[in-house]
Design a protein around this motif. Structure first.
Motif, PDB file in Angstrom:
ATOM      1  N   SER A 160      -7.351 -18.960 -19.424  1.00  0.00           N
ATOM      2  CA  SER A 160      -7.729 -19.074 -18.116  1.00  0.00           C
ATOM      3  C   SER A 160      -9.105 -18.300 -18.299  1.00  0.00           C
ATOM      4  CB  SER A 160      -7.007 -18.143 -17.383  1.00  0.00           C
ATOM      5  OG  SER A 160      -7.573 -17.950 -15.869  1.00  0.00           O
ATOM      6  N   GLU A 162     -10.894 -17.060 -15.811  1.00  0.00           N
ATOM      7  CA  GLU A 162     -10.776 -15.876 -14.975  1.00  0.00           C
ATOM      8  C   GLU A 162     -10.415 -14.602 -15.990  1.00  0.00           C
ATOM      9  OE1 GLU A 162      -9.199 -18.547 -14.018  1.00  0.00           O
ATOM     10  OE2 GLU A 162      -9.173 -18.935 -12.073  1.00  0.00           O
ATOM     11  N   GLU A 191     -15.241 -28.189 -13.833  1.00  0.00           N
ATOM     12  CA  GLU A 191     -14.291 -28.153 -12.631  1.00  0.00           C
ATOM     13  C   GLU A 191     -13.725 -26.576 -12.851  1.00  0.00           C
ATOM     14  OE1 GLU A 191     -11.629 -31.302 -12.739  1.00  0.00           O
ATOM     15  OE2 GLU A 191     -13.093 -32.531 -11.666  1.00  0.00           O
ATOM     16  N   GLN A 192     -13.370 -26.302 -14.104  1.00  0.00           N
ATOM     17  CA  GLN A 192     -12.793 -25.205 -14.590  1.00  0.00           C
ATOM     18  C   GLN A 192     -13.648 -23.909 -14.317  1.00  0.00           C
ATOM     19  OE1 GLN A 192     -11.482 -25.302 -18.493  1.00  0.00           O
ATOM     20  NE2 GLN A 192      -9.860 -26.904 -18.230  1.00  0.00           N
ATOM     21  N   ASP A 194     -16.447 -23.716 -12.043  1.00  0.00           N
ATOM     22  CA  ASP A 194     -16.355 -23.582 -10.639  1.00  0.00           C
ATOM     23  C   ASP A 194     -15.362 -22.723 -10.084  1.00  0.00           C
ATOM     24  OD1 ASP A 194     -18.338 -24.243  -8.420  1.00  0.00           O
ATOM     25  OD2 ASP A 194     -16.629 -25.421  -8.026  1.00  0.00           O
ATOM     26  N   GLU A 195     -14.262 -23.360 -10.529  1.00  0.00           N
ATOM     27  CA  GLU A 195     -12.939 -22.666  -9.863  1.00  0.00           C
ATOM     28  C   GLU A 195     -12.742 -21.167 -10.183  1.00  0.00           C
ATOM     29  OE1 GLU A 195      -7.969 -23.415  -9.874  1.00  0.00           O
ATOM     30  OE2 GLU A 195      -9.230 -24.718 -10.722  1.00  0.00           O
ATOM     31  N   ALA A 196     -12.903 -21.066 -11.496  1.00  0.00           N
ATOM     32  CA  ALA A 196     -12.943 -19.414 -12.065  1.00  0.00           C
ATOM     33  C   ALA A 196     -13.892 -18.480 -11.555  1.00  0.00           C
ATOM     34  CB  ALA A 196     -13.022 -19.376 -13.480  1.00  0.00           C
ATOM     35  N   ASP A 198     -15.846 -19.206  -8.475  1.00  0.00           N
ATOM     36  CA  ASP A 198     -16.338 -19.459  -7.182  1.00  0.00           C
ATOM     37  C   ASP A 198     -17.950 -19.887  -7.143  1.00  0.00           C
ATOM     38  OD1 ASP A 198     -13.732 -19.156  -5.982  1.00  0.00           O
ATOM     39  OD2 ASP A 198     -14.185 -17.142  -5.913  1.00  0.00           O
TER      40      ASP A 198
END
Length: 283
Positions: A160, A162, A191-192, A194-196, A198
């Protein structure tokens, strides 16, 4: 905008011939999900830039959570423009053009190393004073070069992001070597990212190495400083000589036409033919 930039750059991208010979020009493309993260006044750097100085051209107004560097094989300015025209590299074009902020250096040059030299200079840009840590998804010859100046930590593709961001007190630095399938790999990782984060990230597309098998004759590097826009007018001794010769030929053309057309001073100074004011006969 990115298509136009690369098309124009490809037309003028040439190698520099000096004691340290430079090969094919390659672009460095950066984009971010943060609006106006770059303090640069323009989205294009007009200078010819050595790859070791490229990071200094990216003026960040804030430190993002994550900086990710994508390494792309064979990414010269001319070849990339042709690929984009043929409909390839769609994910790269879409990511750069749809981002909140974007900055491109169309013409960068290097001896052999490309992405390794760029990654090693990134910690200074991100405000990291200690020995920085770069996270990689796989090991290769480039990561071996990075190990001499940076702490290289291998993470799996399932790790992850994050957790990576939470562990690193400063901006986390991620290096990803894209394979032959650039589009799908780039889309998946972005995509990963941008999601991690924001959207609080900055991405760089950098050539893995520089091409030196084909060398074409042209100008030397115009600038290797970190100041953009100072060399917008590119002028070499050959160009100056050409301008001076052109001015001289235009002057000679003017004299020739004036002589053939028998152009003389204004007729208001003459009363009759060959009789000037004061009735003094012309000698």
């Amino acid at each position: 905008m990115l298509r136009t930039t690369l098309f124009v750059a490809a037309a003028s991208a040439v190698a520099a011939l000096s004691d340290d010979s430079y090969g094919q020009a390659s672009p460095v493309i950066s984009w971010s999900g943060v609006e106006d993260i770059f303090s640069n006044s323009a989205s294009i750097v007009a200078d010819d830039v050595a790859i070791e100085d490229a990071a200094s051209y990216f003026k960040l107004q804030q430190e993002p959570k994550l900086a990710v560097v994508f390494s792309i094989n064979g990414m010269t300015t001319s070849e990339l423009s042709q690929q984009i025209r043929a409909g390839e590299m769609g994910s790269l074009v879409e990511a750069a053009t749809s981002a909140e902020s974007q900055l491109t250096i169309p013409n960068t040059y290097g001896s052999t190393d490309g992405v390794a030299t760029f990654v090693e200079s990134l910690p200074r840009l991100l405000g990291v004073t200690d020995k920085a840590t770069v996270y990689v998804t796989s090991e290769d010859s480039i990561t071996e070069d990075l190990a001499s100046d940076l702490n290289v930590q291998v993470i799996s593709e399932d790790t992850s992001l994050e957790r990576v961001i939470a562990v690193d007190e400063n901006t986390a630095l991620l290096y990803v070597a894209l394979g032959d399938d650039v589009d799908s790999s780039l889309t998946k990782i972005l995509e990963q990212v941008d999601e991690a984060t924001d959207g609080d990230y900055v991405a760089f597309a950098v050539p893995s190495s520089y091409e030196h098998s084909r060398v074409v004759a042209a100008r030397k590097l115009q600038s290797t400083s970190g100041v953009t826009g100072t060399n917008a007018v590119r002028c070499t001794p050959q160009i100056i000589l050409g301008l001076l010769v052109s001015v001289f030929l235009l002057f000679m053309l003017h004299v020739g036409f004036s002589s053939m057309m028998d152009i003389r001073p204004n007729d208001k100074h003459w009363l009759d033919e060959n009789v000037p004011v004061g009735n003094k006969v012309e000698m």
